[in-house]
Design an enzyme around this catalytic site. Structure first.
Site, PDB file in Angstrom:
ATOM      1  N   CYS A  15      -1.645   6.505   1.577  1.00  0.00           N
ATOM      2  CA  CYS A  15      -1.791   7.462   0.470  1.00  0.00           C
ATOM      3  C   CYS A  15      -2.067   8.891   0.911  1.00  0.00           C
ATOM      4  CB  CYS A  15      -2.944   7.023  -0.408  1.00  0.00           C
ATOM      5  SG  CYS A  15      -2.993   5.271  -0.620  1.00  0.00           S
ATOM      6  N   CYS A  62      -5.251   5.820   5.371  1.00  0.00           N
ATOM      7  CA  CYS A  62      -4.996   4.521   4.776  1.00  0.00           C
ATOM      8  C   CYS A  62      -6.287   3.794   4.443  1.00  0.00           C
ATOM      9  CB  CYS A  62      -4.184   3.706   5.772  1.00  0.00           C
ATOM     10  SG  CYS A  62      -3.812   2.077   5.184  1.00  0.00           S
ATOM     11  N   HIS A  83      -6.768   3.319  12.842  1.00  0.00           N
ATOM     12  CA  HIS A  83      -6.411   4.712  13.151  1.00  0.00           C
ATOM     13  C   HIS A  83      -7.566   5.398  13.878  1.00  0.00           C
ATOM     14  CE1 HIS A  83      -2.498   4.969  11.285  1.00  0.00           C
ATOM     15  NE2 HIS A  83      -2.969   4.331  10.228  1.00  0.00           N
ATOM     16  N   CYS A  93       3.047  -0.512   4.439  1.00  0.00           N
ATOM     17  CA  CYS A  93       1.911   0.330   4.101  1.00  0.00           C
ATOM     18  C   CYS A  93       2.358   1.787   4.149  1.00  0.00           C
ATOM     19  CB  CYS A  93       0.777   0.112   5.076  1.00  0.00           C
ATOM     20  SG  CYS A  93      -0.515   1.308   4.744  1.00  0.00           S
ATOM     21  N   CYS A 151      -5.443  -0.271   6.770  1.00  0.00           N
ATOM     22  CA  CYS A 151      -5.624  -0.480   8.212  1.00  0.00           C
ATOM     23  C   CYS A 151      -6.724   0.416   8.778  1.00  0.00           C
ATOM     24  CB  CYS A 151      -4.317  -0.318   8.966  1.00  0.00           C
ATOM     25  SG  CYS A 151      -3.550   1.268   8.738  1.00  0.00           S
ATOM     26  N   GLU A 163       0.861  -1.168   0.000  1.00  0.00           N
ATOM     27  CA  GLU A 163       0.000   0.000   0.000  1.00  0.00           C
ATOM     28  C   GLU A 163       0.904   1.225   0.000  1.00  0.00           C
ATOM     29  OE1 GLU A 163      -3.286   1.036   0.262  1.00  0.00           O
ATOM     30  OE2 GLU A 163      -2.741   3.041   0.934  1.00  0.00           O
ATOM     31  N   ARG A 223       0.158  -4.387  11.218  1.00  0.00           N
ATOM     32  CA  ARG A 223       1.584  -4.284  10.900  1.00  0.00           C
ATOM     33  C   ARG A 223       2.449  -3.933  12.107  1.00  0.00           C
ATOM     34  NH1 ARG A 223      -1.977  -3.224   7.597  1.00  0.00           N
ATOM     35  NH2 ARG A 223      -1.973  -4.307   5.596  1.00  0.00           N
ATOM     36  N   SER A 244       4.528   1.090  10.008  1.00  0.00           N
ATOM     37  CA  SER A 244       5.391   1.123   8.819  1.00  0.00           C
ATOM     38  C   SER A 244       6.429   2.232   8.915  1.00  0.00           C
ATOM     39  CB  SER A 244       4.565   1.268   7.533  1.00  0.00           C
ATOM     40  OG  SER A 244       3.823   0.088   7.326  1.00  0.00           O
TER      41      SER A 244
HETATM   42 NI1  NFE Z   1      -1.994   1.593   6.409  1.00  0.00          NI
HETATM   43 FE1  NFE Z   1      -1.244   0.467   9.208  1.00  0.00          FE
HETATM   44  C1  NFE Z   1      -1.396  -1.092   9.846  1.00  0.00           C
HETATM   45  C2  NFE Z   1      -1.194   1.354  10.730  1.00  0.00           C
HETATM   46  S1  NFE Z   1       0.687   1.151   8.727  1.00  0.00           S
HETATM   47  S2  NFE Z   1      -1.769  -0.250   7.176  1.00  0.00           S
HETATM   48  O1  NFE Z   1      -1.543  -2.170  10.132  1.00  0.00           O
HETATM   49  O2  NFE Z   1      -1.179   1.891  11.673  1.00  0.00           O
HETATM   50  O3  NFE Z   1       1.864   0.134   9.217  1.00  0.00           O
END
Ligand code: NFE
Ligand code: MG
Length: 553
Positions: free
Chosen positions: A535, A67, A74, A532, A70, A20, A465, A488
């Site tokens: 974006c 994102c 968030h 990831c 995920c 991603e 992640r 990430s």
């Molecule tokens: Ni955009 Fe995420 C996850 C977060 S980034 S995927 O899982 O937080 O590592």
């Protein structure tokens, strides 16, 4: 994918696909191995800046738009940060529903990564057309509890053949690369089984999206998660939790009878991938606390040092800071996230001093890997029973050794083991939710009031992640500062002010690269982190000498 070789021995892979977001990897090669590496996030995430001055209740809606993968994590983490600042706790039923949404997301993402993002680093679907479906069916029966069904495999193979006949092969022709590729070693029958699971996995993926939406309102990006609880009053019905359970059952069957045998097959077929991809230190946050007591998390926090299963520690949030000295931001001082500054300052694509939009989070000054490998290695080191028995039985059957967890394949082994554990654990949360629905528990929201005085809070979450943290400072009812320290970012950031490599950069050091035109070992290693690079602003400036061209049909 396009590969561009710059001058000398440096190889640039940009963009890295099947992730991603937008990631560039540059490596210096010597004697068919990586001698130096730079991992660069080619994308600016302005969410932290946008949030300044807004009311805290906006945070979940904005942050999850960082994102599409995920997503609701968030939202949840920003909610936890504000709840921490307000010193409130959501009611048990709301916590249970959050567990259901979060666990469905992690299982979904791990499955998608295993088959649809990382899978084709190992599986050659074109080779599956040469398989004997009857022989493949026997292999399925030997390795899982599923019955021998060559007819299904025959149909999949026919579909693949018909697709290949169209001449529009795309990713199906000898994996990523045209021509014979010795780096792909599954037998035709194994390739056929894995291809069948790739397609079956797409259907499970869809169903799990539905499962999340049953309580989240929609997917991606939950609508029902708010500060103080959840708002899905309409979902508190027996038929809704029954639907969720139905999807869970299908997922469980797939995880036990496809994913687990497949990772075993992969580990046995690619033992060399247990020998590269090493990082050094690891951390994990706690999550899935008992909804009533807020204690006894199912996933436990911790720290592990130097790839040593005897060297582990408790996690202390005080020791986290973020460096920007080698990133495209103003400043060169490492700051604590509460005081973090996000002021973009781009230099150039070729710059090696400042070379990423990602910051460089460090713990006690050290780079730390986070994610399923970190969580399972820490749990294994601490002798947590379930992880211990699952991994020990995997080691016994595969011939893998505990110290080989710290590798490219080890990362994926832990991802699948964790998927199995979490899917099994979900049953208990489904049962508890069903019981509470039956008993008429509809207390899913706790009222709160935002004080005028300055407050601050941190929210942590075990996301797919790794360890995600959001840090918020609130003054006069408005967000004064908001910082997201994302898995990430930990895994795939750049060097820090002291020049220490990020985990992904470390993992590439010494990585074999026998064929620079087809650097599949490097891709396997980078993909094993499930990157990831979510974006936001897309800033790719692609230069260098083209060594291969790929047509996207
Ligand atoms: Ni955009 Fe995420 C996850 C977060 S980034 S995927 O899982 O937080 O590592
Ligand atoms: Mg950040």
């Amino acid at each position: 994918m396009s590969l561009n070789a710059s001058t000398g021995n440096n190889l640039i892979i940009d963009p890295v696909t099947r992730i991603e977001g937008h990631l560039k990897v540059e490596v210096e090669l010597e004697n068919d191995h990586v001698k130096n590496a730079w991992v660069s996030t080619q994308l600016f995430r302005g969410i932290e800046v946008i949030l300044k001055g807004r009311p805290p209740k906006d945070a979940p809606l904005f942050t999850q738009r960082a994102c599409g993968v995920c997503t609701n994590t968030h939202a949840l983490t920003s909610i936890r940060a504000v709840e921490n600042a307000l010193k409130i706790k959501a009611p048990p039923m709301a916590e249970l529903i959050r567990h259901l949404i979060l666990s469905a997301l992690i299982v979904h993402d791990h499955l998608v990564h295993f088959y649809h993002l990382h899978g084709l680093d190992w599986i050659d679907m074109a080779a599956a057309t040469k398989a004997n479906p009857a022989k493949a069916g026997k292999l399925v029966a030997q390795t899982s509890n599923r019955s021998d069904d060559p007819a299904e495999l025959y149909i999949i193979q026919k579909r693949l053949k018909d697709f290949i006949k169209t001449g529009q092969l795309g990713f199906l022709e000898n994996a990523y690369f045209l021509g014979e590729n010795k780096a792909y070693r599954f037998t035709p029958e194994e390739n056929l089984i894995l291809s069948a699971h790739y397609f079956e996995g797409l259907r499970i993926q869809l169903e799990l999206g539905r499962a999340m939406a049953l309580f989240a309102g929609k997917n991606p990006h939950a609508q029902s998660m708010v500060i103080g609880g959840v708002t899905c009053y309409d979902s508190l019905k027996p038929e809704v939790i029954d639907h969720f359970r139905h999807i869970w059952k299908k997922t469980m069957e797939f995880v036990e009878n496809a994913m687990m045998p497949d990772i075993m097959m992969m580990t046995k077929s690619y033992p060399e991938a247990l020998g590269y991809g090493k990082t050094s230190n690891f951390f994990a946050f706690s999550d899935f606390f008992n909804p009533e007591t807020g204690k006894n998390p199912y996933f436990r926090s911790g720290v592990l040092w130097g790839n040593d299963l005897d060297k582990h520690d408790n996690m202390d949030m005080e020791h986290i800071n973020e460096h920007v000295a080698r990133s495209w931001y103003e400043g060169d001082k490492a700051l604590k996230p509460y005081d973090g500054i996000t002021e973009p300052s781009y230099t150039s694509y070729e710059d090696k001093d400042k070379y990423s939009w990602s910051k460089a989070p460090r713990y006690k000054g050290a780079p730390m890997e986070t994610g399923p490998l970190a969580r399972r290695a820490i749990a294994y080191a601490r002798k947590e029973e379930e992880t211990r028995s699952m991994l020990d039985s995997f080691f016994k059957q595969s011939g893998m050794k505990p110290e080989q967890l710290f590798s490219t394949m080890g990362r994926t082994v832990c991802r699948v083991v964790e998927t199995t554990m979490l899917t099994r654990r979900m049953e208990g949360w489904i049962n508890s939710t069903a019981e509470r629905i039956k008993a008429g528990d509809d207390t899913i929201y706790q009222k709160w009031k935002m004080p005028d005085k300055a407050i601050k809070g941190v929210g942590t979450c075990c996301v797919t992640r790794g360890g995600l943290s959001h840090w918020v400072r609130i003054r006069g009812g408005k967000i004064e500062n908001f910082q997201m320290v994302v898995p990430s970012t930990w895994n795939l950031g750049p060097r820090c002010a002291e020049g220490k490599l990020s985990p992904a950069e470390q993992s590439l050091m010494g990585c074999p690269c026998p064929d620079p035109e087809r650097p599949v070992e490097i891709l396997r290693t980078i993909h094993s982190f499930d990157p990831c690079i979510a974006c936001s602003v897309h800033l790719v400036d692609n230069r260098g000498e083209t060594v291969r061209k790929f047509k996207v049909m």
